[in-house]
Design a protein around this motif. Structure first.
Motif, PDB file in Angstrom:
ATOM      1  N   ILE A  10       0.982  -1.095  -0.058  1.00 52.85           N
ATOM      2  CA  ILE A  10      -0.009   0.080  -0.008  1.00 52.85           C
ATOM      3  C   ILE A  10       0.744   1.488  -0.042  1.00 52.85           C
ATOM      4  CG2 ILE A  10      -2.188  -0.839   0.633  1.00 52.85           C
ATOM      5  CD1 ILE A  10      -0.274   0.629   3.571  1.00 52.85           C
ATOM      6  N   GLY A  11       2.018   1.352  -0.981  1.00 56.64           N
ATOM      7  CA  GLY A  11       2.687   2.296  -1.278  1.00 56.64           C
ATOM      8  C   GLY A  11       1.941   3.405  -2.151  1.00 56.64           C
ATOM      9  N   ALA A  12       2.363   4.203  -3.053  1.00 58.72           N
ATOM     10  CA  ALA A  12       2.083   5.113  -4.065  1.00 58.72           C
ATOM     11  C   ALA A  12       1.007   4.449  -4.896  1.00 58.72           C
ATOM     12  CB  ALA A  12       3.165   5.813  -4.579  1.00 58.72           C
ATOM     13  N   MET A  13       1.473   3.517  -5.515  1.00 61.42           N
ATOM     14  CA  MET A  13       0.539   2.939  -6.521  1.00 61.42           C
ATOM     15  C   MET A  13      -0.514   2.205  -5.881  1.00 61.42           C
ATOM     16  SD  MET A  13       0.928   3.147  -9.617  1.00 61.42           S
ATOM     17  CE  MET A  13      -0.197   2.998 -10.867  1.00 61.42           C
ATOM     18  N   GLY A  14      -0.340   1.547  -4.745  1.00 66.14           N
ATOM     19  CA  GLY A  14      -1.344   0.494  -4.154  1.00 66.14           C
ATOM     20  C   GLY A  14      -2.326   1.416  -3.701  1.00 66.14           C
ATOM     21  N   SER A  34      -2.469  -5.774   2.699  1.00 63.81           N
ATOM     22  CA  SER A  34      -1.311  -6.211   3.537  1.00 63.81           C
ATOM     23  C   SER A  34      -0.108  -5.495   3.025  1.00 63.81           C
ATOM     24  CB  SER A  34      -1.194  -7.656   2.961  1.00 63.81           C
ATOM     25  OG  SER A  34      -0.041  -8.220   3.819  1.00 63.81           O
ATOM     26  N   ASP A  35       0.829  -5.388   4.036  1.00 66.79           N
ATOM     27  CA  ASP A  35       2.162  -4.758   3.810  1.00 66.79           C
ATOM     28  C   ASP A  35       3.040  -5.067   4.642  1.00 66.79           C
ATOM     29  OD1 ASP A  35       2.715  -1.868   2.053  1.00 66.79           O
ATOM     30  OD2 ASP A  35       3.928  -2.188   3.545  1.00 66.79           O
ATOM     31  N   ILE A  36       4.208  -4.896   4.533  1.00 68.01           N
ATOM     32  CA  ILE A  36       5.404  -5.520   5.369  1.00 68.01           C
ATOM     33  C   ILE A  36       5.593  -4.277   6.392  1.00 68.01           C
ATOM     34  CG2 ILE A  36       7.214  -6.958   3.977  1.00 68.01           C
ATOM     35  CD1 ILE A  36       8.489  -4.427   3.343  1.00 68.01           C
ATOM     36  N   SER A  72       3.179  -4.629  -4.534  1.00 64.89           N
ATOM     37  CA  SER A  72       4.512  -4.328  -3.715  1.00 64.89           C
ATOM     38  C   SER A  72       5.652  -4.394  -4.372  1.00 64.89           C
ATOM     39  CB  SER A  72       4.558  -5.615  -2.837  1.00 64.89           C
ATOM     40  OG  SER A  72       4.113  -6.979  -3.452  1.00 64.89           O
ATOM     41  N   TRP A  73       6.805  -4.197  -3.928  1.00 65.39           N
ATOM     42  CA  TRP A  73       8.171  -4.028  -4.676  1.00 65.39           C
ATOM     43  C   TRP A  73       8.173  -5.122  -5.748  1.00 65.39           C
ATOM     44  CZ3 TRP A  73      10.560  -3.187   0.699  1.00 65.39           C
ATOM     45  CH2 TRP A  73      10.366  -1.584   1.165  1.00 65.39           C
ATOM     46  N   ASP A  74       8.976  -4.865  -6.874  1.00 56.94           N
ATOM     47  CA  ASP A  74       9.122  -5.467  -7.916  1.00 56.94           C
ATOM     48  C   ASP A  74       9.597  -6.984  -7.618  1.00 56.94           C
ATOM     49  OD1 ASP A  74       8.623  -3.256  -9.110  1.00 56.94           O
ATOM     50  OD2 ASP A  74      10.327  -3.143 -10.358  1.00 56.94           O
ATOM     51  N   PRO A  75      10.661  -7.371  -6.772  1.00 59.34           N
ATOM     52  CA  PRO A  75      10.981  -8.613  -6.613  1.00 59.34           C
ATOM     53  C   PRO A  75       9.968  -9.700  -5.724  1.00 59.34           C
ATOM     54  CG  PRO A  75      12.637  -6.970  -5.793  1.00 59.34           C
ATOM     55  CD  PRO A  75      11.309  -6.231  -5.886  1.00 59.34           C
ATOM     56  N   THR A  76       8.919  -8.821  -5.330  1.00 61.70           N
ATOM     57  CA  THR A  76       8.074  -9.793  -4.631  1.00 61.70           C
ATOM     58  C   THR A  76       6.888 -10.558  -5.287  1.00 61.70           C
ATOM     59  OG1 THR A  76       6.425  -7.857  -3.884  1.00 61.70           O
ATOM     60  CG2 THR A  76       8.396  -8.343  -2.491  1.00 61.70           C
ATOM     61  N   HIS A  77       6.840  -9.719  -6.641  1.00 55.45           N
ATOM     62  CA  HIS A  77       5.730 -10.015  -7.530  1.00 55.45           C
ATOM     63  C   HIS A  77       5.478 -11.539  -7.870  1.00 55.45           C
ATOM     64  CE1 HIS A  77       5.303  -5.629  -9.315  1.00 55.45           C
ATOM     65  NE2 HIS A  77       5.410  -5.597  -8.030  1.00 55.45           N
ATOM     66  N   GLU A  78       6.477 -12.103  -8.114  1.00 55.30           N
ATOM     67  CA  GLU A  78       6.467 -13.640  -8.855  1.00 55.30           C
ATOM     68  C   GLU A  78       5.992 -14.509  -7.653  1.00 55.30           C
ATOM     69  OE1 GLU A  78      10.200 -15.202 -10.336  1.00 55.30           O
ATOM     70  OE2 GLU A  78       9.394 -16.930 -10.274  1.00 55.30           O
ATOM     71  N   GLU A  79       6.502 -14.257  -6.607  1.00 57.80           N
ATOM     72  CA  GLU A  79       6.267 -15.198  -5.638  1.00 57.80           C
ATOM     73  C   GLU A  79       4.665 -15.071  -5.031  1.00 57.80           C
ATOM     74  OE1 GLU A  79       8.309 -13.960  -2.273  1.00 57.80           O
ATOM     75  OE2 GLU A  79       6.791 -15.078  -0.741  1.00 57.80           O
ATOM     76  N   TYR A  80       4.204 -13.986  -5.151  1.00 59.51           N
ATOM     77  CA  TYR A  80       2.770 -13.658  -4.754  1.00 59.51           C
ATOM     78  C   TYR A  80       1.920 -14.046  -5.743  1.00 59.51           C
ATOM     79  CZ  TYR A  80       4.065 -10.883  -0.614  1.00 59.51           C
ATOM     80  OH  TYR A  80       4.698 -10.502   0.565  1.00 59.51           O
ATOM     81  N   VAL A  81       2.081 -13.985  -7.138  1.00 59.78           N
ATOM     82  CA  VAL A  81       1.334 -14.358  -8.143  1.00 59.78           C
ATOM     83  C   VAL A  81       1.229 -15.778  -8.193  1.00 59.78           C
ATOM     84  CG1 VAL A  81       1.156 -14.358 -10.686  1.00 59.78           C
ATOM     85  CG2 VAL A  81       1.781 -12.183  -9.691  1.00 59.78           C
ATOM     86  N   CYS A  93      -1.540  -7.865 -11.337  1.00 55.20           N
ATOM     87  CA  CYS A  93      -0.108  -7.459 -11.004  1.00 55.20           C
ATOM     88  C   CYS A  93       0.380  -6.413 -11.688  1.00 55.20           C
ATOM     89  CB  CYS A  93       0.795  -8.923 -11.170  1.00 55.20           C
ATOM     90  SG  CYS A  93       2.587  -8.731 -10.576  1.00 55.20           S
ATOM     91  N   GLU A  94       0.920  -5.575 -10.663  1.00 58.95           N
ATOM     92  CA  GLU A  94       1.551  -4.391 -11.454  1.00 58.95           C
ATOM     93  C   GLU A  94       2.944  -4.920 -12.150  1.00 58.95           C
ATOM     94  OE1 GLU A  94       1.439  -1.811 -12.627  1.00 58.95           O
ATOM     95  OE2 GLU A  94      -0.210  -0.662 -11.701  1.00 58.95           O
ATOM     96  N   LYS A  95       3.139  -4.124 -13.218  1.00 59.90           N
ATOM     97  CA  LYS A  95       4.349  -4.727 -13.817  1.00 59.90           C
ATOM     98  C   LYS A  95       5.603  -4.029 -12.916  1.00 59.90           C
ATOM     99  CE  LYS A  95       5.795  -0.042 -14.320  1.00 59.90           C
ATOM    100  NZ  LYS A  95       7.144  -0.080 -13.617  1.00 59.90           N
ATOM    101  N   PRO A  96       6.760  -5.162 -12.834  1.00 62.72           N
ATOM    102  CA  PRO A  96       6.803  -6.066 -13.914  1.00 62.72           C
ATOM    103  C   PRO A  96       6.380  -7.232 -13.340  1.00 62.72           C
ATOM    104  CG  PRO A  96       8.829  -5.852 -12.901  1.00 62.72           C
ATOM    105  CD  PRO A  96       7.875  -4.672 -12.384  1.00 62.72           C
ATOM    106  N   ALA A 278      -7.016   5.528 -18.376  1.00 64.81           N
ATOM    107  CA  ALA A 278      -6.437   4.148 -18.407  1.00 64.81           C
ATOM    108  C   ALA A 278      -6.467   3.199 -17.496  1.00 64.81           C
ATOM    109  CB  ALA A 278      -5.124   4.327 -19.219  1.00 64.81           C
ATOM    110  N   TYR A 279      -6.122   3.699 -16.440  1.00 72.75           N
ATOM    111  CA  TYR A 279      -5.826   2.865 -15.022  1.00 72.75           C
ATOM    112  C   TYR A 279      -7.316   2.522 -14.495  1.00 72.75           C
ATOM    113  CZ  TYR A 279      -0.906   4.251 -13.984  1.00 72.75           C
ATOM    114  OH  TYR A 279       0.330   4.470 -13.982  1.00 72.75           O
ATOM    115  N   ASP A 280      -8.343   3.492 -14.651  1.00 72.58           N
ATOM    116  CA  ASP A 280      -9.682   3.042 -14.393  1.00 72.58           C
ATOM    117  C   ASP A 280     -10.189   2.107 -15.120  1.00 72.58           C
ATOM    118  OD1 ASP A 280      -9.293   5.230 -12.373  1.00 72.58           O
ATOM    119  OD2 ASP A 280     -10.862   6.536 -13.109  1.00 72.58           O
TER     120      ASP A 280
END
Ligand code: NAI
Length: 340
Positions: A10-14, A34-36, A72-81, A93-96, A278-280
């Motif tokens: 839940i940072g800027a994009m979240g 959820s957030d660390i 969340s931060w980029d390196p966490t995406h794969e695991e959560y997806v 999932c946000e890019k990447p 576009a986001y909407d």
């Protein structure tokens, strides 16, 4: 029925996506986050009336969640997806999609094994009115075959954490996906020129501007200027030169100002302003997809193709050589919705 959405990160994009889901997207509401950062998470959860779940895996597995958003931060995406796929959960999932192509392929393989699309990737430019209109015109065919594309991706400025690789991985990645979608073909060659002359507004770890070149399977040549300290605003341009004409984006502005012998239009300040609609739209489509159990937005395969292309661009930048882009064969699961 209102879908119950869980947001991880839940940072800027979240927070931006929470705001759109709760206030502008129909039939969905953020019910858990959820957030660390537990302190921020608890505070923000109370603010928006959502439960804070400290362990993201618990949020993904919860029976009270219909769809998961990963910001969340980029390196966490794969695991959560992967966790979402394991739990049969629809996931935005946000890019990447992952920090590398092997990680994206893990996700593609997991989805193929499930036999249905559960993943949508946050490539919002496909939902921008300007890009949509260009695609419609190109698809009509009256302009003839596209031959060349000239693109710019300019930010007013970036902070000191933004370094040279990010110009490809975080910035040009949007052009990479949008142009592949626009032209309906893949890229086969990448090159990056780091101009000797740089802006004095940059810092030691950032080469700014950069000039990127891509070539598609049919031979369309693309240049992308990435200039992230341009100082005047967030300026996205895309011109497609075709056999019988040219078509390009205009910066969407809703007013012009005349004052002190000047007549000028506003340049958006950042991506949130430039691509708000576009986001909407990408989120509305995702919600509709969950309701109909048929996800049609940018896929895990698109995330993989973006990753192989940005990896090639990064290699081309580091070696100073033209780099061939290699990729696996597209699984059948993605063939039907390709370039929708
Ligand atoms: P940010 O740093 O503002 O927020 C990230 C949040 O994730 C932080 O609150 C952090 O505490 C949390 N987080 C980090 N690791 C976590 C973990 N393991 N589990 C749960 N929470 C965790 O970053 P920002 O700018 O919001 O970016 C988030 C994502 O959105 C990034 O992947 C970025 O690439 C993407 N993004 C996409 C944009 C687009 O135009 N589509 C624009 C900006 C960002």
């Amino acid at each position: 029925m209102e879908l119950r959405i869980g947001v991880i990160g839940i940072g800027a994009m979240g927070r931006d996506h929470v705001d759109r889901i709760n206030n502008r997207v129909n039939d969905a509401r953020v019910t858990a986050i959820s957030d660390i950062n537990q302190e921020e998470g608890l505070k923000y959860g109370a603010e928006i009336g959502a439960e804070f779940i400290s362990n993201a895996e618990d949020l993904i597995a919860s029976d009270e969640i219909d769809g998961v958003v990963i910001t969340s931060w980029d390196p966490t995406h794969e695991e959560y997806v992967l966790e979402a796929i394991k739990n049969n959960k629809y996931v935005f999932c946000e890019k990447p999609l992952s920090v590398d192509s092997a990680g994206c392929m893990n996700i593609v393989n997991a989805e193929v094994e499930k036999g249905e699309r559960l993943v949508q990737v946050g490539f919002m430019r496909r939902f921008d009115r300007g890009y949509e209109d260009i695609k419609k015109e190109l698809d009509k065919g009256q302009l003839g075959e596209p031959l060349l594309l000239h693109c710019t991706h300019r930010n007013a400025e970036v902070d000191s954490k933004y370094d040279t690789p990010m110009a490809v991985e975080n910035t040009a990645v949007h052009e990479v996906d949008a142009l592949r979608w626009l032209l309906q073909e893949d890229f086969v060659q990448a090159e990056v020129i780091l101009p000797k002359k740089q802006t004095t507004n940059t810092h030691a770890n950032l080469h700014d501007p950069q000039f990127m070149l891509l070539q598609t399977e049919s031979g369309v040549c693309i240049d992308i200027e990435v200039f992230v300290n341009c100082k005047f605003g967030y300026d996205i341009n895309c011109k497609v030169v075709c056999e019988n004409g040219e078509i390009g984006l205009t910066n969407p502005t809703y007013y012009s100002i005349k004052t002190e012998n000047k007549d000028y239009k506003r340049v958006p300040s950042d991506w949130k302003e430039r691509f708000i609609e576009a986001y909407d739209k990408e989120f509305q489509l995702w919600v509709e997809g969950i309701k109909q159990q048929r996800i049609t937005g940018p896929s895990a395969w698109d995330g993989y193709m973006a990753s192989v292309t940005t990896t090639a661009l990064s290699l081309a930048r580091d070696t100073g050589e033209k780099t061939t882009i290699n990729f696996e064969e597209m699984p059948n699961l993605y063939k039907q919705e390709q370039f929708v």
